[in-house]
Write a protein that holds these residues in place. Structure first.
Motif, PDB file in Angstrom:
ATOM      1  N   GLU A  59      -7.381  18.306  -0.923  1.00 45.39           N
ATOM      2  CA  GLU A  59      -7.595  17.278  -1.934  1.00 45.39           C
ATOM      3  C   GLU A  59      -6.489  16.230  -1.912  1.00 45.39           C
ATOM      4  O   GLU A  59      -6.727  15.050  -2.183  1.00 45.39           O
ATOM      5  N   LEU A  60      -5.269  16.652  -1.603  1.00 45.18           N
ATOM      6  CA  LEU A  60      -4.179  15.681  -1.473  1.00 45.18           C
ATOM      7  C   LEU A  60      -4.446  14.708  -0.336  1.00 45.18           C
ATOM      8  O   LEU A  60      -4.260  13.498  -0.480  1.00 45.18           O
ATOM      9  N   TRP A  61      -4.897  15.224   0.797  1.00 45.15           N
ATOM     10  CA  TRP A  61      -5.223  14.347   1.922  1.00 45.15           C
ATOM     11  C   TRP A  61      -6.435  13.470   1.603  1.00 45.15           C
ATOM     12  O   TRP A  61      -6.484  12.293   1.960  1.00 45.15           O
ATOM     13  N   ARG A  62      -7.424  14.055   0.914  1.00 44.24           N
ATOM     14  CA  ARG A  62      -8.624  13.288   0.582  1.00 44.24           C
ATOM     15  C   ARG A  62      -8.332  12.207  -0.451  1.00 44.24           C
ATOM     16  O   ARG A  62      -9.031  11.175  -0.515  1.00 44.24           O
ATOM     17  N   SER A  63      -7.309  12.405  -1.260  1.00 48.39           N
ATOM     18  CA  SER A  63      -7.003  11.439  -2.314  1.00 48.39           C
ATOM     19  C   SER A  63      -6.546  10.091  -1.747  1.00 48.39           C
ATOM     20  O   SER A  63      -6.657   9.066  -2.425  1.00 48.39           O
ATOM     21  N   ILE A  64      -6.033  10.089  -0.516  1.00 50.44           N
ATOM     22  CA  ILE A  64      -5.579   8.822   0.085  1.00 50.44           C
ATOM     23  C   ILE A  64      -6.761   7.886   0.352  1.00 50.44           C
ATOM     24  O   ILE A  64      -6.775   6.741  -0.131  1.00 50.44           O
ATOM     25  N   PRO A  65      -7.785   8.315   1.110  1.00 53.62           N
ATOM     26  CA  PRO A  65      -8.944   7.414   1.269  1.00 53.62           C
ATOM     27  C   PRO A  65      -9.668   7.146  -0.045  1.00 53.62           C
ATOM     28  O   PRO A  65     -10.238   6.059  -0.231  1.00 53.62           O
ATOM     29  N   SER A  66      -9.649   8.106  -0.956  1.00 51.65           N
ATOM     30  CA  SER A  66     -10.286   7.874  -2.255  1.00 51.65           C
ATOM     31  C   SER A  66      -9.584   6.759  -3.012  1.00 51.65           C
ATOM     32  O   SER A  66     -10.226   5.947  -3.691  1.00 51.65           O
ATOM     33  N   GLY A  67      -8.246   6.711  -2.905  1.00 50.12           N
ATOM     34  CA  GLY A  67      -7.505   5.629  -3.542  1.00 50.12           C
ATOM     35  C   GLY A  67      -7.845   4.276  -2.956  1.00 50.12           C
ATOM     36  O   GLY A  67      -7.932   3.269  -3.678  1.00 50.12           O
ATOM     37  N   VAL A  68      -8.044   4.232  -1.644  1.00 53.54           N
ATOM     38  CA  VAL A  68      -8.453   2.975  -0.994  1.00 53.54           C
ATOM     39  C   VAL A  68      -9.807   2.520  -1.539  1.00 53.54           C
ATOM     40  O   VAL A  68     -10.000   1.337  -1.873  1.00 53.54           O
ATOM     41  N   ILE A  69     -10.748   3.438  -1.658  1.00 49.87           N
ATOM     42  CA  ILE A  69     -12.077   3.091  -2.161  1.00 49.87           C
ATOM     43  C   ILE A  69     -12.014   2.660  -3.621  1.00 49.87           C
ATOM     44  O   ILE A  69     -12.806   1.818  -4.066  1.00 49.87           O
ATOM     45  N   ASP A  70     -11.061   3.214  -4.386  1.00 50.07           N
ATOM     46  CA  ASP A  70     -10.907   2.791  -5.782  1.00 50.07           C
ATOM     47  C   ASP A  70     -10.647   1.294  -5.889  1.00 50.07           C
ATOM     48  O   ASP A  70     -11.091   0.644  -6.843  1.00 50.07           O
ATOM     49  N   THR A  71      -9.913   0.730  -4.928  1.00 49.70           N
ATOM     50  CA  THR A  71      -9.628  -0.702  -4.991  1.00 49.70           C
ATOM     51  C   THR A  71     -10.874  -1.538  -4.730  1.00 49.70           C
ATOM     52  O   THR A  71     -10.962  -2.689  -5.162  1.00 49.70           O
ATOM     53  N   LEU A  72     -11.848  -0.966  -4.029  1.00 47.40           N
ATOM     54  CA  LEU A  72     -13.111  -1.667  -3.807  1.00 47.40           C
ATOM     55  C   LEU A  72     -13.845  -1.855  -5.115  1.00 47.40           C
ATOM     56  O   LEU A  72     -14.303  -2.957  -5.440  1.00 47.40           O
ATOM     57  N   VAL A 123      -1.997  16.101  -9.927  1.00 46.31           N
ATOM     58  CA  VAL A 123      -1.156  15.900  -8.745  1.00 46.31           C
ATOM     59  C   VAL A 123      -1.908  15.080  -7.698  1.00 46.31           C
ATOM     60  O   VAL A 123      -1.376  14.118  -7.117  1.00 46.31           O
ATOM     61  N   THR A 124      -3.155  15.443  -7.457  1.00 52.35           N
ATOM     62  CA  THR A 124      -3.952  14.655  -6.509  1.00 52.35           C
ATOM     63  C   THR A 124      -4.262  13.273  -7.073  1.00 52.35           C
ATOM     64  O   THR A 124      -4.385  12.301  -6.322  1.00 52.35           O
ATOM     65  N   GLY A 125      -4.357  13.185  -8.408  1.00 52.97           N
ATOM     66  CA  GLY A 125      -4.589  11.887  -9.027  1.00 52.97           C
ATOM     67  C   GLY A 125      -3.424  10.937  -8.807  1.00 52.97           C
ATOM     68  O   GLY A 125      -3.625   9.730  -8.612  1.00 52.97           O
ATOM     69  N   VAL A 126      -2.206  11.466  -8.844  1.00 53.67           N
ATOM     70  CA  VAL A 126      -1.027  10.636  -8.583  1.00 53.67           C
ATOM     71  C   VAL A 126      -1.070  10.103  -7.154  1.00 53.67           C
ATOM     72  O   VAL A 126      -0.815   8.915  -6.901  1.00 53.67           O
ATOM     73  N   THR A 127      -1.398  10.974  -6.198  1.00 53.35           N
ATOM     74  CA  THR A 127      -1.488  10.549  -4.798  1.00 53.35           C
ATOM     75  C   THR A 127      -2.579   9.497  -4.621  1.00 53.35           C
ATOM     76  O   THR A 127      -2.397   8.496  -3.918  1.00 53.35           O
ATOM     77  N   ARG A 128      -3.691   9.711  -5.268  1.00 47.98           N
ATOM     78  CA  ARG A 128      -4.804   8.761  -5.177  1.00 47.98           C
ATOM     79  C   ARG A 128      -4.413   7.402  -5.754  1.00 47.98           C
ATOM     80  O   ARG A 128      -4.696   6.355  -5.157  1.00 47.98           O
ATOM     81  N   ALA A 129      -3.742   7.440  -6.900  1.00 45.93           N
ATOM     82  CA  ALA A 129      -3.316   6.185  -7.515  1.00 45.93           C
ATOM     83  C   ALA A 129      -2.271   5.475  -6.662  1.00 45.93           C
ATOM     84  O   ALA A 129      -2.291   4.243  -6.538  1.00 45.93           O
ATOM     85  N   ALA A 130      -1.344   6.247  -6.070  1.00 44.43           N
ATOM     86  CA  ALA A 130      -0.321   5.643  -5.216  1.00 44.43           C
ATOM     87  C   ALA A 130      -0.954   4.968  -4.002  1.00 44.43           C
ATOM     88  O   ALA A 130      -0.541   3.867  -3.592  1.00 44.43           O
ATOM     89  N   ALA A 131      -1.966   5.618  -3.429  1.00 41.87           N
ATOM     90  CA  ALA A 131      -2.673   5.013  -2.293  1.00 41.87           C
ATOM     91  C   ALA A 131      -3.366   3.731  -2.711  1.00 41.87           C
ATOM     92  O   ALA A 131      -3.386   2.735  -1.966  1.00 41.87           O
ATOM     93  N   ALA A 132      -3.943   3.733  -3.913  1.00 32.33           N
ATOM     94  CA  ALA A 132      -4.613   2.532  -4.406  1.00 32.33           C
ATOM     95  C   ALA A 132      -3.617   1.395  -4.638  1.00 32.33           C
ATOM     96  O   ALA A 132      -3.915   0.233  -4.353  1.00 32.33           O
TER      97      ALA A 132
END
Length: 419
Positions: free
Chosen positions: A20-33, A146-155
């Motif tokens: 989920e930590l690894w998946r949160s990175i592309p998920s954060g990118v998609i959040d910006t879309l 924790v995964t939410g933080v990673t996702r937000a940081a990626a975004a």
């Protein structure tokens, strides 16, 4: 034997968290879309009509509506949760790749991205079922945060880079489209490896496409929170639909640069999510669900009022920061609250109903928002949205006082993990 089971459970939790930590990175990118770039490109590159923009803004909601039928279809297919979710994500990446391959066609731009977001949203109940099975109850909120933080940081990172690219040359949006498509494929890859192989359906489950709706009738707490969430969601989603529109469309008199729009609407709220996701995860684990939901509503309303009523860069930024802070807690509670209500193997069904209703209001909100600003000012619009959100807090407060015994299961330390 007990030690072996504990070790196995810890291994499953660790592997789930890693993926989920690894998946949160592309998920954060998609959040910006969904939050910024999709609308910004629609306004600045294609000059799309309100109808076309409403279609794009409704894409995730359409996927949420369709999610109600995912669980019974999974029952029919006898498939696994993780692999089903992964295949849907891969399909979403493929749809976005069509937009990237034909970047100058407005129909394929809207169609490809909308279908991609539709697919990526449709599998949310399956992921919630995975969290319920693989994460222990006492720290589920913390692990998700924790995964939410990673996702937000990626975004944040992608929002900053994407804003710079568009600021240099608006034609660079084609690179962003390929990044969104790649993110869908990468997300599917990490979901495929999640350690969930089979799902034991509830005893009274059915393969009827509408079978999950029975929980609305049978569970009063569930029904109460669904009504409150509908009231809050209409106001919040209507306001969120117009953040970019308000700052970017010249006809509203502000017309900020691409970078400033991306920074205020895409980076600032996500920075707030980075800071506040983990604290909200701890709050979710330790406090009554009704209380957490009511407090979050106040912050959402405050952020929206500051953004639309404050006519300066400071207030736009401050409003987005408040809204992002509330969104940090909202993401945790939205994704996990049904795990406090549902039996272990009924979580996906509960979540499919919750996601379905979120989709319904999401389909309504864009058209409602654009219709409202045709007959009222943005100031009046913000006040209406804020009052709608605050009324949701009042509703669950009254229901909680009148139904205190049944809501004991929502108090941390007052319930056992439901099997």
């Amino acid at each position: 034997m007990r030690i072996a089971r504990v070790n196995e459970a810890d291994a499953i939790t660790s592997r789930t968290l890693r993926n989920e930590l690894w998946r949160s990175i592309p998920s954060g990118v998609i959040d910006t879309l969904t939050a910024t770039f999709g609308m910004l490109i629609a306004v600045r590159v294609f000059h799309m009509s309100d109808v076309a923009k409403s279609v794009f803004l409704s894409a995730t909601s359409g996927g949420m509506v369709a999610s109600l039928f995912v669980v019974p279809l999974l029952l029919r297919a006898k498939s696994t949760i993780a692999r089903t979710a992964a295949k849907v994500q891969l399909l979403g990446g493929g749809c976005m790749a069509v937009s990237a391959a034909f970047p100058h066609n407005p129909l394929l731009y809207i169609g490809g991205l909308s279908l991609g977001l539709f697919c990526l949203t449709m599998q949310i109940p399956l992921l919630t079922q995975i969290y319920r099975i693989n994460y222990p109850a006492e720290k589920r909120g913390k692990l998700y945060a924790v995964t939410g933080v990673t996702r937000a940081a990626a975004a944040v990172c992608f929002g900053f880079v994407g804003g710079k690219l568009l600021g240099w040359d608006i034609a660079n949006y084609t690179w962003l489209l390929w990044a969104f498509a790649a993110s869908g494929f990468i997300s599917g890859f990490w979901t495929y490896g999640l350690p969930v192989t089979a799902w034991e359906a509830p005893e009274n489950s059915s393969t009827s496409l509408w079978s999950s709706m029975r929980w609305v009738r049978e569970d009063r707490d569930f029904r109460t929170l669904l009504i409150s969430w509908m009231m809050m969601g209409i106001g919040n989603l209507a306001a969120a639909c117009l953040f970019v529109e308000y700052l970017a469309n010249p006809r509203h008199g502000i017309n900020l640069s691409e970078f400033n729009v991306a920074w205020i609407t895409g980076v600032v709220p996500v920075l707030a999510r980075v800071v506040f996701s983990y604290p909200w995860g701890l709050v979710y684990d330790r406090f009554h669900l009704f209380t957490v939901r009511a407090v979050l509503n106040v912050f959402f309303a405050a952020g929206i009022l500051c953004f639309f009523l404050g006519h300066s860069l400071f207030w736009w930024t401050f409003g987005m920061a408040l809204w992002g802070m509330a969104n940090a807690g909202g993401n945790v509670t939205w994704a996990l609250w049904v795990t406090k209500l549902a039996d272990k193997h009924a979580v996906a069904e509960y979540m499919s109903v919750h996601t379905f209703l979120t989709g319904v209001r999401g389909l309504i909100a864009p058209s409602l928002a654009f219709a409202m600003i045709k007959v009222m000012s943005f100031d009046t619009f913000a006040i209406v949205c804020g009052l709608t959100i605050l009324s949701a807090s009042g509703f669950i407060g009254v229901r909680a006082r009148s139904n205190s015994e049944s809501t004991d299961r929502l108090r941390p330390g007052a319930r056992k993990e439901r099997l």
